[in-house]
Design an enzyme around this catalytic site. Structure first.
Site, PDB file in Angstrom:
ATOM      1  N   ASP A 206       0.838  -1.198   0.000  1.00  0.00           N
ATOM      2  CA  ASP A 206       0.000   0.000   0.000  1.00  0.00           C
ATOM      3  C   ASP A 206       0.876   1.254   0.000  1.00  0.00           C
ATOM      4  O   ASP A 206       1.860   1.336   0.746  1.00  0.00           O
ATOM      5  CB  ASP A 206      -0.848  -0.047   1.276  1.00  0.00           C
ATOM      6  CG  ASP A 206      -1.909   1.044   1.321  1.00  0.00           C
ATOM      7  OD1 ASP A 206      -2.809   1.020   0.470  1.00  0.00           O
ATOM      8  OD2 ASP A 206      -1.840   1.911   2.209  1.00  0.00           O
ATOM      9  N   GLU A 256      14.388 -15.293   0.576  1.00  0.00           N
ATOM     10  CA  GLU A 256      14.692 -16.366   1.538  1.00  0.00           C
ATOM     11  C   GLU A 256      13.767 -17.556   1.310  1.00  0.00           C
ATOM     12  O   GLU A 256      13.973 -18.627   1.850  1.00  0.00           O
ATOM     13  CB  GLU A 256      14.456 -15.872   2.983  1.00  0.00           C
ATOM     14  CG  GLU A 256      15.472 -14.852   3.454  1.00  0.00           C
ATOM     15  CD  GLU A 256      15.012 -14.132   4.734  1.00  0.00           C
ATOM     16  OE1 GLU A 256      13.976 -14.520   5.330  1.00  0.00           O
ATOM     17  OE2 GLU A 256      15.700 -13.167   5.117  1.00  0.00           O
TER      18      GLU A 256
HETATM   19  C1  GLC Z   1      -4.249   3.007  -0.578  1.00  0.00           C
HETATM   20  C2  GLC Z   1      -5.491   2.163  -0.443  1.00  0.00           C
HETATM   21  C3  GLC Z   1      -6.605   3.038   0.046  1.00  0.00           C
HETATM   22  C4  GLC Z   1      -6.234   3.658   1.373  1.00  0.00           C
HETATM   23  C5  GLC Z   1      -4.890   4.369   1.291  1.00  0.00           C
HETATM   24  C6  GLC Z   1      -4.348   4.692   2.664  1.00  0.00           C
HETATM   25  O1  GLC Z   1      -4.373   3.959  -1.551  1.00  0.00           O
HETATM   26  O2  GLC Z   1      -5.772   1.533  -1.653  1.00  0.00           O
HETATM   27  O3  GLC Z   1      -7.807   2.330   0.147  1.00  0.00           O
HETATM   28  O4  GLC Z   1      -7.214   4.566   1.759  1.00  0.00           O
HETATM   29  O5  GLC Z   1      -3.928   3.569   0.663  1.00  0.00           O
HETATM   30  O6  GLC Z   1      -3.899   3.534   3.299  1.00  0.00           O
END
Ligand code: GLC
Ligand code: CA
Length: 546
Positions: A206, A256
């Site tokens: 993310d 790993e």
């Molecule tokens: C990414 C995710 C989203 C979230 C953001 C903050 O963009 O896809 O859903 O709100 O990260 O974590």
């Protein structure tokens, strides 16, 4: 049977994105859960996907749909237990489906043990060094350290009761971590091993372009910082070169394992900076969101495909194609709204959401028709395709969720500028009738509209012309047809998108007025019935030549 030891599986994988809280609810509390996913194994197998990616299922107060993580190495008790997780992984693997989990390294939640400790500790303490704490400006420090704004709207700083401020790019419940701190780095490697040891095949990272920041003073004014993509690594918050050191150390962890664990970056960066995230020394693959941003126009599709192919050449990775995810209005809706000159479907859909789906008027059938045609384009391209849950049903965005039902902080923080992302996160309809259309025994955490029943899995399974049937056929055919990662453009009429893959597999899409002639060959699959052997408008056909 799928060979789960193949280290290159991800290059051409079809990955199905599950938003766990909205997929299937096994215990009738209105929230989808891990046993719910396990109970739908037959559905996933029949669909024919290579992997699932699960959005966060970790303990969370849901300030941001689970992207506010309290504990990276546990399961939210409302979604199940670690034993349920293990059972789900085993069932997926038994069905030849790999598992990708979401890792959220840019920020924790404000309920994470580290953040609680930081709040209970004095300014300058080691506990505060894991986050980004600063003194405020002005007499008594009552003003935030700078004028930067949160990506969800409002200020990016929150004051603590004792007086210091902490930085949060997203909601205030999502404090950003300090990635200059070696303890933060080490802890995430522990988390990666924790899940890899449990049999997870890969990670979706993310906000992968965040993490490493330059928070040295003086701060640049927000006016200079607001534009996220610079293309040269000089932005204080985004896409700094230093982040690749983090991913090189993650790569060492992935390697790993045998086969090495896979990762895909959610990196919203300048196209020429994307390749580094996808390199073999880094995460290995990166999302290309251009297709999701594209309008239903032949020139958009050509441009985006060329750009994705260029990424492949540059990074040596395979590229990714996607039409939707949990962050964007559903594709069937985007493609069913009228888009005027100079407008884009994404913007139009967001405006439509602000008017609760009342106007402009959505042409549902047209949107579904185009979304079906688009799906066949994506599934014919070399590289990996990500399918967001419900898109295989041609599901539409829910435009009229009442304000009181909204959960997305984007709705509350944007001061009315955005309705937010809940409309694509409404729990799936499995049956045409029943308390929550088969999602669970007793309601859904986001209300499902009456028309959801028409899109139910059960109804579509019985209908060979359904979108679900099209997806199943396409995935099965793709397994048989796809070889290599080549693509050759074929000259055709101006409003026709036409390319060929090796083995004589042609993909032809009529964007403008149809019907158009198809190349002489065997029609393997079409997203809409042919008219006297010709391809109608807003449709795609796969044809085998030779
Ligand atoms: C990414 C995710 C989203 C979230 C953001 C903050 O963009 O896809 O859903 O709100 O990260 O974590
Ligand atoms: Ca449940």
């Amino acid at each position: 049977m799928t060979d789960l030891s193949d280290p290159t599986w991800w290059r051409s994988a079809v990955v199905y994105q599950i938003y766990p809280r909205s997929f299937a609810d096994s215990n009738a509390d209105g929230i989808g859960d891990l046993p719910g996913i396990t109970s739908r194994m037959g559905y996933l197998r029949e669909l024919g996907v290579d992997a699932v990616w699960l959005s966060p299922f970790y303990p969370s107060a849901l300030a941001d749909g689970g992207y506010d993580v309290d504990d990276y190495r546990d399961v939210d008790p409302r979604l199940g237990t670690l034993a349920d997780f293990d059972a789900m992984v085993e069932a997926l693997h038994d069905n030849g489906i790999r598992v990708v989990v979401d890792i959220v390294p840019n920020h924790t939640s404000d309920r994470h043990a580290w953040f609680r400790e930081a709040l209970a500790s004095p300014a300058g303490s080691a506990a505060r060094q894991r986050y980004i704490f600063r003194d405020g400006r002005g007499p008594g420090g009552v003003l935030p350290p700078n004028d930067w704004e949160s990506g969800f709207g409002g200020p990016a700083w929150e004051r603590t009761p004792e007086g210091q401020w902490y930085f949060h790019h997203f909601a205030r419940e999502q404090p950003d971590l300090n990635w200059d701190n070696p303890e933060v780095r080490a802890d995430f490697r522990t988390t990666l091993r924790f899940w890899a040891d449990r049999g997870v095949d890969g990670f979706r990272v993310d906000v992968a372009h965040g993490l490493v920041k330059d928070m040295s003073e003086p701060f640049d004014p927000w006016a200079d910082v607001a534009q996220m993509q610079r293309g040269d690594g000089s932005h204080p918050l985004w896409d700094r070169d230093g982040v690749h050191e983090v991913y090189a150390s993650w790569r060492a962890v992935f390697d790993e394992y045998d086969p090495p664990r896979f990762a895909v970056a959610e990196a919203s960066v300048h196209p020429r900076r994307r390749a580094r995230y996808a390199s073999a020394e880094g995460l290995g693959q990166a999302f290309n969101f251009e297709m999701q941003e594209a309008d239903w126009r032949v020139e958009d599709y050509r441009r985006v495909i060329d750009s994705g192919l260029a990424d492949m050449r540059e990074s040596g990775s395979s590229t990714t194609w996607l039409l939707g995810c949990h962050d964007t209005p559903r594709v069937a809706t985007r493609y069913g709204l009228p888009v005027g000159p100079g407008e884009h479907a994404q913007q139009v859909a967001r405006q439509w959401l602000l008017r609760d789906g009342a106007e402009p008027v959505l042409d549902r059938a047209l949107g579904e028709r185009r979304a079906r045609a688009a799906a066949l384009v994506l599934l014919a391209l070399p590289g990996s395709t990500y399918v967001y849950q419900g898109d295989e049903l041609g599901l539409h965005e829910v435009g009229d969720l009442p304000a009181a039902a909204l959960q997305d902080p984007m709705a509350s923080r944007s001061g009315g500028a955005e309705k937010g992302r809940d409309g694509c996160r409404v729990p799936l309809p499995w049956t045409a009738q029943g308390p929550s259309f088969g999602f669970g025994g007793n309601g859904a955490h986001l209300p499902q509209p009456a028309w959801f029943g028409r899109y139910a899995v059960q109804s579509q399974e019985a209908d060979p012309s359904s979108t679900l049937a099209l997806y199943r056929s396409a995935l099965a055919l793709r397994r048989r047809l796809a070889r290599g990662e080549d693509l050759a453009w074929v000259e055709d009429e101006p409003q026709v998108l036409h390319f060929a893959r090796s083995g004589g597999w042609h993909c032809v899409t009529a964007f403008g007025n149809g019907p158009v002639a198809l190349p002489a060959g065997q029609v393997l699959l079409a997203s809409a019935p042919l008219e006297d052997g010709r391809l109608p408008a807003d449709a795609t056909a796969w044809v085998r030549m030779g």
